[in-house]
Design a protein around this motif. Structure first.
Motif, PDB file in Angstrom:
ATOM      1  N   UNK A 101      35.589  -5.885  12.307  1.00 48.07           N
ATOM      2  CA  UNK A 101      34.784  -5.445  11.164  1.00 48.07           C
ATOM      3  C   UNK A 101      35.564  -4.482  10.265  1.00 48.07           C
ATOM      4  N   UNK A 102      36.251  -3.507  10.866  1.00 50.06           N
ATOM      5  CA  UNK A 102      37.024  -2.575  10.012  1.00 50.06           C
ATOM      6  C   UNK A 102      38.100  -3.361   9.262  1.00 50.06           C
ATOM      7  N   UNK A 103      38.727  -4.304   9.950  1.00 49.25           N
ATOM      8  CA  UNK A 103      39.811  -5.047   9.322  1.00 49.25           C
ATOM      9  C   UNK A 103      39.294  -5.910   8.173  1.00 49.25           C
ATOM     10  N   UNK A 104      38.168  -6.578   8.375  1.00 53.06           N
ATOM     11  CA  UNK A 104      37.697  -7.503   7.325  1.00 53.06           C
ATOM     12  C   UNK A 104      36.857  -6.796   6.263  1.00 53.06           C
ATOM     13  N   UNK A 201      45.940 -19.792  15.935  1.00 53.65           N
ATOM     14  CA  UNK A 201      45.417 -20.976  15.236  1.00 53.65           C
ATOM     15  C   UNK A 201      44.777 -20.595  13.900  1.00 53.65           C
ATOM     16  N   UNK A 202      44.285 -19.342  13.818  1.00 48.69           N
ATOM     17  CA  UNK A 202      43.655 -18.879  12.573  1.00 48.69           C
ATOM     18  C   UNK A 202      44.705 -18.431  11.548  1.00 48.69           C
ATOM     19  N   UNK A 203      45.960 -18.389  11.987  1.00 49.70           N
ATOM     20  CA  UNK A 203      47.035 -18.010  11.057  1.00 49.70           C
ATOM     21  C   UNK A 203      47.652 -16.654  11.351  1.00 49.70           C
ATOM     22  N   UNK A 204      47.224 -15.998  12.421  1.00 51.30           N
ATOM     23  CA  UNK A 204      47.798 -14.688  12.762  1.00 51.30           C
ATOM     24  C   UNK A 204      49.196 -14.888  13.333  1.00 51.30           C
ATOM     25  N   UNK A 205      50.018 -13.851  13.203  1.00 51.66           N
ATOM     26  CA  UNK A 205      51.386 -13.927  13.747  1.00 51.66           C
ATOM     27  C   UNK A 205      51.511 -12.941  14.888  1.00 51.66           C
ATOM     28  N   UNK A 206      51.403 -13.480  16.092  1.00 47.58           N
ATOM     29  CA  UNK A 206      51.367 -12.633  17.282  1.00 47.58           C
ATOM     30  C   UNK A 206      52.397 -13.140  18.286  1.00 47.58           C
ATOM     31  N   UNK A 207      53.179 -12.217  18.807  1.00 51.49           N
ATOM     32  CA  UNK A 207      54.168 -12.566  19.849  1.00 51.49           C
ATOM     33  C   UNK A 207      53.991 -11.646  21.040  1.00 51.49           C
ATOM     34  N   UNK A 208      54.197 -12.191  22.218  1.00 53.88           N
ATOM     35  CA  UNK A 208      54.276 -11.331  23.400  1.00 53.88           C
ATOM     36  C   UNK A 208      52.974 -11.180  24.178  1.00 53.88           C
ATOM     37  N   UNK A 209      51.888 -11.860  23.751  1.00 54.67           N
ATOM     38  CA  UNK A 209      50.633 -11.738  24.506  1.00 54.67           C
ATOM     39  C   UNK A 209      50.860 -12.262  25.924  1.00 54.67           C
ATOM     40  N   UNK A 210      50.408 -11.512  26.915  1.00 56.73           N
ATOM     41  CA  UNK A 210      50.676 -11.872  28.304  1.00 56.73           C
ATOM     42  C   UNK A 210      51.761 -10.973  28.888  1.00 56.73           C
ATOM     43  N   UNK A 211      52.465 -10.257  27.999  1.00 53.22           N
ATOM     44  CA  UNK A 211      53.431  -9.249  28.457  1.00 53.22           C
ATOM     45  C   UNK A 211      52.871  -7.874  28.056  1.00 53.22           C
ATOM     46  N   UNK A 212      53.591  -6.816  28.408  1.00 47.33           N
ATOM     47  CA  UNK A 212      53.084  -5.467  28.118  1.00 47.33           C
ATOM     48  C   UNK A 212      53.300  -5.049  26.671  1.00 47.33           C
ATOM     49  N   UNK A 213      54.093  -5.827  25.942  1.00 46.48           N
ATOM     50  CA  UNK A 213      54.353  -5.471  24.538  1.00 46.48           C
ATOM     51  C   UNK A 213      53.953  -6.636  23.647  1.00 46.48           C
ATOM     52  N   UNK A 214      53.055  -6.363  22.736  1.00 42.01           N
ATOM     53  CA  UNK A 214      52.586  -7.412  21.814  1.00 42.01           C
ATOM     54  C   UNK A 214      52.968  -6.998  20.396  1.00 42.01           C
ATOM     55  N   UNK A 215      53.576  -7.924  19.689  1.00 41.41           N
ATOM     56  CA  UNK A 215      54.014  -7.652  18.319  1.00 41.41           C
ATOM     57  C   UNK A 215      53.165  -8.488  17.362  1.00 41.41           C
ATOM     58  N   UNK A 216      52.582  -7.836  16.386  1.00 37.35           N
ATOM     59  CA  UNK A 216      51.694  -8.537  15.454  1.00 37.35           C
ATOM     60  C   UNK A 216      52.157  -8.270  14.027  1.00 37.35           C
ATOM     61  N   UNK A 217      52.411  -9.323  13.315  1.00 36.75           N
ATOM     62  CA  UNK A 217      52.769  -9.198  11.906  1.00 36.75           C
ATOM     63  C   UNK A 217      51.494  -9.480  11.123  1.00 36.75           C
ATOM     64  N   UNK A 218      50.980  -8.474  10.439  1.00 39.23           N
ATOM     65  CA  UNK A 218      49.703  -8.648   9.742  1.00 39.23           C
ATOM     66  C   UNK A 218      49.794  -9.678   8.627  1.00 39.23           C
ATOM     67  N   UNK A 219      48.680 -10.376   8.376  1.00 37.64           N
ATOM     68  CA  UNK A 219      48.619 -11.322   7.253  1.00 37.64           C
ATOM     69  C   UNK A 219      47.416 -10.948   6.377  1.00 37.64           C
ATOM     70  N   UNK A 220      47.390 -11.441   5.141  1.00 41.59           N
ATOM     71  CA  UNK A 220      46.325 -11.059   4.213  1.00 41.59           C
ATOM     72  C   UNK A 220      45.008 -11.783   4.515  1.00 41.59           C
ATOM     73  N   UNK A 221      45.102 -13.025   4.981  1.00 38.32           N
ATOM     74  CA  UNK A 221      43.886 -13.806   5.249  1.00 38.32           C
ATOM     75  C   UNK A 221      44.044 -14.604   6.523  1.00 38.32           C
ATOM     76  N   UNK A 222      42.925 -14.811   7.204  1.00 38.25           N
ATOM     77  CA  UNK A 222      42.922 -15.715   8.355  1.00 38.25           C
ATOM     78  C   UNK A 222      41.974 -16.868   8.030  1.00 38.25           C
ATOM     79  N   UNK A 223      42.288 -18.051   8.560  1.00 36.86           N
ATOM     80  CA  UNK A 223      41.462 -19.224   8.295  1.00 36.86           C
ATOM     81  C   UNK A 223      40.643 -19.630   9.508  1.00 36.86           C
TER      82      UNK A 223
END
Ligand code: EPU
Length: 418
Positions: A101-104, A201-223
């Motif tokens: 909610x805060x993000x959208x 699948x919605x268009x987010x850029x996420x790497x590393x889920x399942x490990x202790x470090x997750x890297x997320x590159x923010x995007x302007x819109x998700x589908x």
């Protein structure tokens, strides 16, 4: 209020299926708030917590169409970015709407959860994480108000302790933030991985889920996206214990064996035979006497706290002393007293339960105090002599779909009565 009446003493035999994971479905439903496109979620378990989350989404402004295990959701507008106390008090996972909610919408008002049967369970770590992304957090009248009118900004967030829904909340917020977010000491649960797959699948850029470090590159819109929820590892684990405790021969289908590996290791140590039939099927057989095996609950891939109560029921039927150490929640032994009323010998010392077996259990009137505690009472009742009446099974309905029908189909004598 519904009760279960269980007559103990039958060996469970046959095939029992696993539904979609409640704890994956809940964040997936919350993630639908991140987009104005249509979302399709499949293999959604029809349990009470899911219905509560759907109600919350409708209050917020979602159009929700449920057809069996498939739910279609469309949030054209966030009408009211609020999770009221009436819903949050029945389901703490309502706080999962905070991040999206805060993000959208730039604003969220979510009731503080308050106490719960298994411990204090604050959401301070969710809030601190969102603050690091630039949200302003205020607290008044029992509510948290989080605002970020100009959007969130990526940051490095190190959780001081591992939190599953905290990691999920932050991942969802960061998906729409400006720039990069690094989550350190992230939860590694399969449900976190499933949410990352959905967000991807919605268009987010996420790497590393399942490990202790997750890297997320923010995007302007998700589908929009179409996603199938992973199988419920706690439900599968509960059925494996049911097979073992009744000395049965049970084939648990539709599960992910790797997700219950820590439990399987303990069942084998206790003398049950567990074999992987194929990549979605496990078979448990317990023909010999069970023996005790100690357990310490841990974050994934350790032994799940959500299987601790069920395992305690099993240890009442194992020869020897088993020490069960609960490290995730401070008050998750409510089932011990009820098991003792059925004849178990369990001593509690701080965060340890010392179970002396094997003790014959006898049917009694018992009360379910939380979701997994109720599952442990059902398991104990399956081996108790005579009839057990389990009150307040609405707790079990929060997270198990038709458990009495599934168990009855493999030989249990269990009935739901009003
Ligand atoms: N904690 C804090 N502050 C926070 C968040 C957590 O102090 O802001 C503490 C908790 O009080 C707890 C520990 O950290 O002592 C870990 O809690 P976590 O946040 O990981 O738990 P959760 O995300 O609220 C989820 C599951 C629980 C499961 C736990 C642990 C969902 C919807 N719920 O809860 O599931 O027990 O992770 O694996 O995913 C259940 O299904 O029966 C259930 C309780």
């Amino acid at each position: 209020m519904d009760k279960f009446v269980v007559k103990g003493g039958t060996r469970l035999q046959g095939e029992i299926g696993t539904g979609g994971a409640k704890n994956s479905a809940l964040p997936a439903l919350a993630a639908t708030l991140l987009t104005d496109q249509r979302m399709v979620l499949r293999h959604i378990p029809r349990v009470r917590d899911v219905r509560t989350m759907q109600r919350l989404l409708v209050d917020i402004g979602a159009k929700v169409e449920a057809d069996g295990e498939c739910v279609q959701i469309y949030v054209a507008d966030v009408r009211s970015p609020e999770a009221p106390y009436e819903l949050v008090k029945t389901m703490r996972a309502s706080s999962l709407v905070l991040g999206p909610l805060v993000a959208r919408a730039g604003r969220a008002r979510v009731s503080l959860p308050g106490g719960c049967a298994i411990g204090a369970r604050p959401i301070n770590l969710h809030l601190a994480a969102l603050e690091q992304l630039g949200a302003k957090i205020e607290q008044a009248h029992g509510y948290i108000e989080a605002t970020a009118p100009h959007g969130l900004r990526g940051a490095t967030v190190r959780f001081e302790r591992i939190t599953v829904t905290g990691t999920e909340d932050l991942m969802m917020a960061a998906a729409l933030a400006q720039g990069e977010t690094l989550i350190e000491n992230a939860a590694r649960e399969p449900e976190v991985v499933d949410l990352a797959a959905l967000l991807g699948k919605m268009g987010a850029q996420i790497e590393g889920a399942g490990s202790s470090t997750i890297r997320i590159q923010g995007v302007a819109h998700l589908g929009g996206a179409d996603h199938t929820i992973i199988p419920d590892r706690i439900e599968a684990g509960t059925y494996l214990v049911a097979g073992a405790i009744t000395g049965g021969d049970l084939v648990v289908t539709g599960c992910v064996p790797e997700h219950v590996a820590a439990l399987v290791t303990k069942l084998q140590a206790a003398g049950a035979e567990v074999a992987e039939v194929d990549d979605s099927t496990l078979r448990v057989r317990a023909e010999r006497e069970l023996r005790s095996a100690d357990v310490v609950t841990q974050e994934y891939p350790g032994f799940a706290t959500d299987l601790q109560a069920q395992y305690m029921a099993l240890m009442t039927q194992a020869e020897g002393i088993a020490i069960i150490t609960e490290t995730i929640f401070e008050n998750r032994f409510m089932h011990a007293q009820e098991l003792a009323r059925m004849g178990a010998s369990i001593r509690l010392e701080g965060n340890q339960a010392i179970v002396a077996g094997k003790k014959e259990l006898t049917g009694a009137g018992v009360i379910a105090s939380d979701l997994r505690a109720s599952a442990s009472l059902v398991l104990a009742a399956l081996v108790a002599r005579g009839e057990t009446v389990i009150d307040r099974v609405y707790h079990i309905d929060r997270g198990y779909e038709k458990i009495e029908q599934k168990l009855a189909a493999v030989g249990a004598q269990i009935q739901r009565v009003d």
